[in-house]
Scaffold this motif. Structure first.
Motif, PDB file in Angstrom:
ATOM      1  N   GLU A   4      -5.580 -26.373 -38.867  1.00  0.00           N
ATOM      2  CA  GLU A   4      -4.388 -26.754 -39.638  1.00  0.00           C
ATOM      3  C   GLU A   4      -4.522 -26.363 -41.116  1.00  0.00           C
ATOM      4  O   GLU A   4      -3.594 -25.810 -41.712  1.00  0.00           O
ATOM      5  CB  GLU A   4      -4.155 -28.264 -39.521  1.00  0.00           C
ATOM      6  CG  GLU A   4      -3.713 -28.683 -38.118  1.00  0.00           C
ATOM      7  CD  GLU A   4      -3.586 -30.195 -37.938  1.00  0.00           C
ATOM      8  OE1 GLU A   4      -2.782 -30.617 -37.105  1.00  0.00           O
ATOM      9  OE2 GLU A   4      -4.316 -30.940 -38.625  1.00  0.00           O
ATOM     10  N   LYS A   5      -5.682 -26.662 -41.672  1.00  0.00           N
ATOM     11  CA  LYS A   5      -5.902 -26.311 -43.094  1.00  0.00           C
ATOM     12  C   LYS A   5      -5.804 -24.804 -43.299  1.00  0.00           C
ATOM     13  O   LYS A   5      -5.207 -24.330 -44.265  1.00  0.00           O
ATOM     14  CB  LYS A   5      -7.297 -26.782 -43.532  1.00  0.00           C
ATOM     15  CG  LYS A   5      -7.308 -28.220 -44.028  1.00  0.00           C
ATOM     16  CD  LYS A   5      -8.683 -28.591 -44.572  1.00  0.00           C
ATOM     17  CE  LYS A   5      -8.866 -30.094 -44.532  1.00  0.00           C
ATOM     18  NZ  LYS A   5     -10.283 -30.494 -44.560  1.00  0.00           N
ATOM     19  N   ALA A   6      -6.427 -24.069 -42.391  1.00  0.00           N
ATOM     20  CA  ALA A   6      -6.407 -22.608 -42.511  1.00  0.00           C
ATOM     21  C   ALA A   6      -4.981 -22.078 -42.358  1.00  0.00           C
ATOM     22  O   ALA A   6      -4.586 -21.128 -43.040  1.00  0.00           O
ATOM     23  CB  ALA A   6      -7.325 -21.991 -41.453  1.00  0.00           C
ATOM     24  N   PHE A   7      -4.212 -22.697 -41.484  1.00  0.00           N
ATOM     25  CA  PHE A   7      -2.827 -22.265 -41.277  1.00  0.00           C
ATOM     26  C   PHE A   7      -2.017 -22.449 -42.558  1.00  0.00           C
ATOM     27  O   PHE A   7      -1.265 -21.565 -42.970  1.00  0.00           O
ATOM     28  CB  PHE A   7      -2.191 -23.072 -40.138  1.00  0.00           C
ATOM     29  CG  PHE A   7      -0.757 -22.688 -39.868  1.00  0.00           C
ATOM     30  CD1 PHE A   7      -0.450 -21.627 -39.034  1.00  0.00           C
ATOM     31  CD2 PHE A   7       0.293 -23.377 -40.471  1.00  0.00           C
ATOM     32  CE1 PHE A   7       0.870 -21.265 -38.788  1.00  0.00           C
ATOM     33  CE2 PHE A   7       1.615 -23.016 -40.241  1.00  0.00           C
ATOM     34  CZ  PHE A   7       1.904 -21.954 -39.391  1.00  0.00           C
ATOM     35  N   LYS A   8      -2.176 -23.613 -43.187  1.00  0.00           N
ATOM     36  CA  LYS A   8      -1.416 -23.879 -44.424  1.00  0.00           C
ATOM     37  C   LYS A   8      -1.740 -22.848 -45.492  1.00  0.00           C
ATOM     38  O   LYS A   8      -0.857 -22.329 -46.174  1.00  0.00           O
ATOM     39  CB  LYS A   8      -1.738 -25.287 -44.936  1.00  0.00           C
ATOM     40  CG  LYS A   8      -1.029 -26.380 -44.144  1.00  0.00           C
ATOM     41  CD  LYS A   8      -1.339 -27.744 -44.762  1.00  0.00           C
ATOM     42  CE  LYS A   8      -0.970 -28.874 -43.819  1.00  0.00           C
ATOM     43  NZ  LYS A   8      -1.648 -30.127 -44.181  1.00  0.00           N
ATOM     44  N   LYS A   9      -3.033 -22.560 -45.628  1.00  0.00           N
ATOM     45  CA  LYS A   9      -3.457 -21.560 -46.623  1.00  0.00           C
ATOM     46  C   LYS A   9      -2.864 -20.191 -46.297  1.00  0.00           C
ATOM     47  O   LYS A   9      -2.385 -19.479 -47.176  1.00  0.00           O
ATOM     48  CB  LYS A   9      -4.994 -21.435 -46.610  1.00  0.00           C
ATOM     49  CG  LYS A   9      -5.682 -22.302 -47.628  1.00  0.00           C
ATOM     50  CD  LYS A   9      -7.147 -21.907 -47.754  1.00  0.00           C
ATOM     51  CE  LYS A   9      -7.570 -21.781 -49.200  1.00  0.00           C
ATOM     52  NZ  LYS A   9      -9.024 -21.687 -49.353  1.00  0.00           N
ATOM     53  N   THR A  10      -2.916 -19.844 -45.033  1.00  0.00           N
ATOM     54  CA  THR A  10      -2.426 -18.534 -44.605  1.00  0.00           C
ATOM     55  C   THR A  10      -0.911 -18.436 -44.756  1.00  0.00           C
ATOM     56  O   THR A  10      -0.396 -17.410 -45.220  1.00  0.00           O
ATOM     57  CB  THR A  10      -2.832 -18.273 -43.139  1.00  0.00           C
ATOM     58  OG1 THR A  10      -4.249 -18.422 -43.036  1.00  0.00           O
ATOM     59  CG2 THR A  10      -2.440 -16.870 -42.685  1.00  0.00           C
ATOM     60  N   ALA A  11      -0.210 -19.493 -44.390  1.00  0.00           N
ATOM     61  CA  ALA A  11       1.264 -19.475 -44.461  1.00  0.00           C
ATOM     62  C   ALA A  11       1.722 -19.209 -45.897  1.00  0.00           C
ATOM     63  O   ALA A  11       2.672 -18.461 -46.132  1.00  0.00           O
ATOM     64  CB  ALA A  11       1.827 -20.790 -43.934  1.00  0.00           C
ATOM     65  N   LYS A  12       1.028 -19.809 -46.849  1.00  0.00           N
ATOM     66  CA  LYS A  12       1.377 -19.604 -48.269  1.00  0.00           C
ATOM     67  C   LYS A  12       1.125 -18.170 -48.722  1.00  0.00           C
ATOM     68  O   LYS A  12       1.764 -17.673 -49.633  1.00  0.00           O
ATOM     69  CB  LYS A  12       0.521 -20.538 -49.141  1.00  0.00           C
ATOM     70  CG  LYS A  12       1.132 -21.919 -49.306  1.00  0.00           C
ATOM     71  CD  LYS A  12       0.274 -22.741 -50.277  1.00  0.00           C
ATOM     72  CE  LYS A  12       0.482 -24.220 -50.026  1.00  0.00           C
ATOM     73  NZ  LYS A  12      -0.637 -25.031 -50.524  1.00  0.00           N
ATOM     74  N   TRP A  13       0.149 -17.546 -48.099  1.00  0.00           N
ATOM     75  CA  TRP A  13      -0.344 -16.236 -48.509  1.00  0.00           C
ATOM     76  C   TRP A  13       0.501 -15.085 -47.950  1.00  0.00           C
ATOM     77  O   TRP A  13       0.518 -13.984 -48.506  1.00  0.00           O
ATOM     78  CB  TRP A  13      -1.793 -16.162 -48.038  1.00  0.00           C
ATOM     79  CG  TRP A  13      -2.526 -14.868 -48.084  1.00  0.00           C
ATOM     80  CD1 TRP A  13      -3.285 -14.388 -49.116  1.00  0.00           C
ATOM     81  CD2 TRP A  13      -2.654 -13.897 -47.019  1.00  0.00           C
ATOM     82  NE1 TRP A  13      -3.869 -13.198 -48.753  1.00  0.00           N
ATOM     83  CE2 TRP A  13      -3.493 -12.869 -47.489  1.00  0.00           C
ATOM     84  CE3 TRP A  13      -2.123 -13.798 -45.731  1.00  0.00           C
ATOM     85  CZ2 TRP A  13      -3.834 -11.764 -46.702  1.00  0.00           C
ATOM     86  CZ3 TRP A  13      -2.454 -12.701 -44.949  1.00  0.00           C
ATOM     87  CH2 TRP A  13      -3.299 -11.693 -45.441  1.00  0.00           C
ATOM     88  N   ILE A  14       1.219 -15.368 -46.851  1.00  0.00           N
ATOM     89  CA  ILE A  14       1.991 -14.322 -46.164  1.00  0.00           C
ATOM     90  C   ILE A  14       3.099 -13.753 -47.065  1.00  0.00           C
ATOM     91  O   ILE A  14       3.813 -14.496 -47.731  1.00  0.00           O
ATOM     92  CB  ILE A  14       2.622 -14.879 -44.860  1.00  0.00           C
ATOM     93  CG1 ILE A  14       1.519 -15.237 -43.864  1.00  0.00           C
ATOM     94  CG2 ILE A  14       3.610 -13.882 -44.248  1.00  0.00           C
ATOM     95  CD1 ILE A  14       2.009 -15.928 -42.598  1.00  0.00           C
ATOM     96  N   LYS A  15       3.193 -12.419 -47.067  1.00  0.00           N
ATOM     97  CA  LYS A  15       4.230 -11.738 -47.849  1.00  0.00           C
ATOM     98  C   LYS A  15       4.902 -10.671 -47.001  1.00  0.00           C
ATOM     99  O   LYS A  15       4.301 -10.153 -46.065  1.00  0.00           O
ATOM    100  CB  LYS A  15       3.602 -11.069 -49.073  1.00  0.00           C
ATOM    101  CG  LYS A  15       3.307 -12.029 -50.198  1.00  0.00           C
ATOM    102  CD  LYS A  15       2.887 -11.290 -51.466  1.00  0.00           C
ATOM    103  CE  LYS A  15       2.664 -12.265 -52.601  1.00  0.00           C
ATOM    104  NZ  LYS A  15       1.652 -13.306 -52.277  1.00  0.00           N
ATOM    105  N   VAL A  16       6.134 -10.357 -47.341  1.00  0.00           N
ATOM    106  CA  VAL A  16       6.852  -9.272 -46.667  1.00  0.00           C
ATOM    107  C   VAL A  16       6.016  -7.994 -46.745  1.00  0.00           C
ATOM    108  O   VAL A  16       5.429  -7.703 -47.787  1.00  0.00           O
ATOM    109  CB  VAL A  16       8.242  -9.063 -47.327  1.00  0.00           C
ATOM    110  CG1 VAL A  16       8.885  -7.754 -46.876  1.00  0.00           C
ATOM    111  CG2 VAL A  16       9.150 -10.252 -47.005  1.00  0.00           C
ATOM    112  N   GLY A  17       5.916  -7.269 -45.637  1.00  0.00           N
ATOM    113  CA  GLY A  17       5.164  -6.009 -45.618  1.00  0.00           C
ATOM    114  C   GLY A  17       3.792  -6.145 -44.980  1.00  0.00           C
ATOM    115  O   GLY A  17       3.191  -5.158 -44.561  1.00  0.00           O
ATOM    116  N   MET A  18       3.276  -7.366 -44.920  1.00  0.00           N
ATOM    117  CA  MET A  18       1.983  -7.561 -44.259  1.00  0.00           C
ATOM    118  C   MET A  18       2.162  -7.371 -42.762  1.00  0.00           C
ATOM    119  O   MET A  18       3.237  -7.614 -42.221  1.00  0.00           O
ATOM    120  CB  MET A  18       1.477  -8.986 -44.501  1.00  0.00           C
ATOM    121  CG  MET A  18       0.950  -9.199 -45.891  1.00  0.00           C
ATOM    122  SD  MET A  18       0.473 -10.938 -46.096  1.00  0.00           S
ATOM    123  CE  MET A  18      -0.244 -10.847 -47.729  1.00  0.00           C
TER     124      MET A  18
END
Lengths: 363, 363
Positions: free
Chosen positions: B159-173
């Protein structure tokens, strides 16, 4: 609602492989062959669904899978006959064999569980199930150009990621930190996944050949053993390197030299016609002569391709002769309980005239 | 040269589990039980070596493994009898059965290949091999407090890793970028590995329930389906969430509402005594009533613990009654070919009085 489909014609690559399977079936008087291993299935059809059998008969190739892989089957093997079934029961498999009025259906006893076999055999009567071990795996031993290219791609990804990771390592980081970074870099470079759980063993942990990466921290003078691989386009790499952050403990320096010698000598001996056993013996002799025979307690290497461990095993008792197209690892090691270990591993292609070391990372 | 060893006494945890296995053996008139599945072996002994059998007899617990796992066996199960053998042949296994003068040895037909079974049975005569399906797996269905704690740990990491990753996601990745980041964050938080290959499916790729993460890029309005899990201390988590970067396409918004309803209703029905089939039917009925029955082509969930997929399967035909201690996933989904899919998955503990949703990530 329908997504775009690829052509219905079977690509030449798979057509050729299926032809080879049918030739083996003919030789064994089989009118069907049930492929259970997922990598065998991929090799034969390009289908990657987790659940399924591939059933090869004289006339058709059928994919038995379930609804989760319906779309995957449509996209990856539109030329195959698709059979969707709700549950993967032996009875359901038997139904397909009987519907085709097959008489003798081969299967791989190394990839069929007793439960599946017993159930299928009972429900499929009068269809006979005949064990035909490693029929597809045997064909997978020698790689074609496309396969070697895929392996090289996996190796390059793992090498680049290793270089990046090695530069990034600092005193105080844990083994797990390093494994995480390495996996991340490989995936950013195109790996689908690690090809097996990365081994990062700091200091004395290196004494366990199959150590499970844990929380030991990097110190100024502890050697780091890293055994890792990438999976790219379904093919894998498998390498091992040592990182020596500071001064090398005396006995490990000695051992490192011996392992390097064994590694180089084994690789130099690779050519068509030599047995896998002989290659193992060359590495083992050098280590034994140096007094560390009992500290080298695994085979010198193994075949590699779609699986990290494929035939041939490069160890005692393997009388398989090397053939052009085989890709094997060479990975001698010496393990000193309580002190640490050294292993060095490269991936080598057997060529018509000798060998080609596919990995390019300096030792 | 010897490393420090742990106490030779068998820890109470394993002693208790072995006692339960021996009781089952007694009921089935077995004087030996051969455990092949690695997770079963770990559950019974704490041993994690990749190669081996655990042989339980009335008097002893023996680990049959090879030199690579010598140190691991010494550290993890010093109380067990260690048998190191060079190769994992059926003949070598048979030798151990005969040496102990066993008469009836049980095995799990779901984890014994036809090749191993046939070879061992032949070489072990007059020892009889008796199929006893899921003997240990059945015991693993209900988790004790330590196991639930381990599962919760794995869930929190994911869950913690998901939250961090969700914030990090950007268009184009790409999907692969996201999977790599998620795995990295989980590992930095203490996961040994992902518990299965992460599914990141952008836009229409979400229509494949078991999509293999690829190179599709995140766009402003394509939903992202992420199905992921962590393995921490050998126990796993398994969650699925949707990320909606922009406006939600109309039909997917509708479908998302239906799946949420099915998810919530199935969870609300979990309590001891209800069958796994009934839970599945509750979710399925809601989706079917809304007109999407044919677009929900997998079971509603599955048991989870040391393996990502354990008994009981929460699907049609599973008449197993839920019991306190079981941990199951609830993961209904609707898949629209060419358009995308929605799946929502949580991990739930069956308690004495009802259930406890172990995952805490908002839908």
């Amino acid at each position: 609602m329908a997504a775009k489909r690829k052509s219905k014609a079977c690509p030449a690559l798979y057509a050729d492989r299926i032809k080879r399977v049918r030739a083996e079936m003919e030789a064994k008087k089989l009118d069907g062959y049930l492929v259970q291993d997922r990598k065998d299935q991929y090799w034969l059809t390009g289908f990657t669904g987790e659940d399924g059998y591939v059933l090869v008969t004289k006339k058709e190739v059928a994919l038995l899978t379930d609804g989760r892989f319906d779309e995957a089957a449509n996209i990856q093997a539109p030329w195959a006959v698709k059979v969707l079934r709700e549950q993967r029961t032996p009875e359901r498999t038997a139904k397909e064999l009987k519907a085709r009025r097959l008489k003798r259906v081969g299967f791989d006893p190394d990839h069929f569980t007793v439960a599946d076999f017993t159930g299928t055999r009972k429900a499929a009567r009068p269809v006979q199930l005949i064990a035909a071990s490693g029929l597809v795996l045997g064909m997978r031993q020698c790689k074609d150009k496309g396969e070697v290219d895929a392996i090289v791609k996996a190796i390059r990804v793992s090498e680049k990621a290793f270089k990046k990771t090695a530069k990034w390592i600092k005193v105080g980081m844990t083994e797990s930190d390093i494994a995480a970074k390495l996996a991340y870099e490989m995936q950013r470079l195109g790996a689908k996944d690690v090809s097996f759980p990365t081994i990062v063993a700091v200091g004395p942990n290196g004494a366990l050949p199959h150590y499970e990466t844990g929380d030991r921290k990097v110190t100024k003078n502890s050697p780091i053993l890293i055994d890792w691989g990438a999976e790219v386009d379904w093919y894998v790499s498998d390498l091992t390197r040592m990182i020596w952050p500071g001064s090398i403990p005396r006995e490990l320096a000695k051992v490192n030299k011996i392992v390097t010698e064994a590694h180089d000598a084994a690789i130099a001996a690779i050519k068509p016609g030599v047995t896998a056993h002989e290659i193992d013996a060359i590495a083992r002799k050098i280590i034994t002569k140096a007094g560390y025979g009992s500290c080298f307690n695994h085979a010198t290497g193994h075949g590699m391709g779609l699986d990290v461990h494929e035939a041939p095993r490069v160890g005692k008792g393997t009388n398989v002769k090397l053939e052009p197209g085989m890709v094997i690892t060479i990975e001698p090691g010496i393990y000193l309980p309580g002190k640490g270990g050294v292993r060095l591993e490269d991936d080598i292609l057997v060529t018509e005239t000798g060998s080609q070391v596919l990995s390019e990372l300096p030792l």
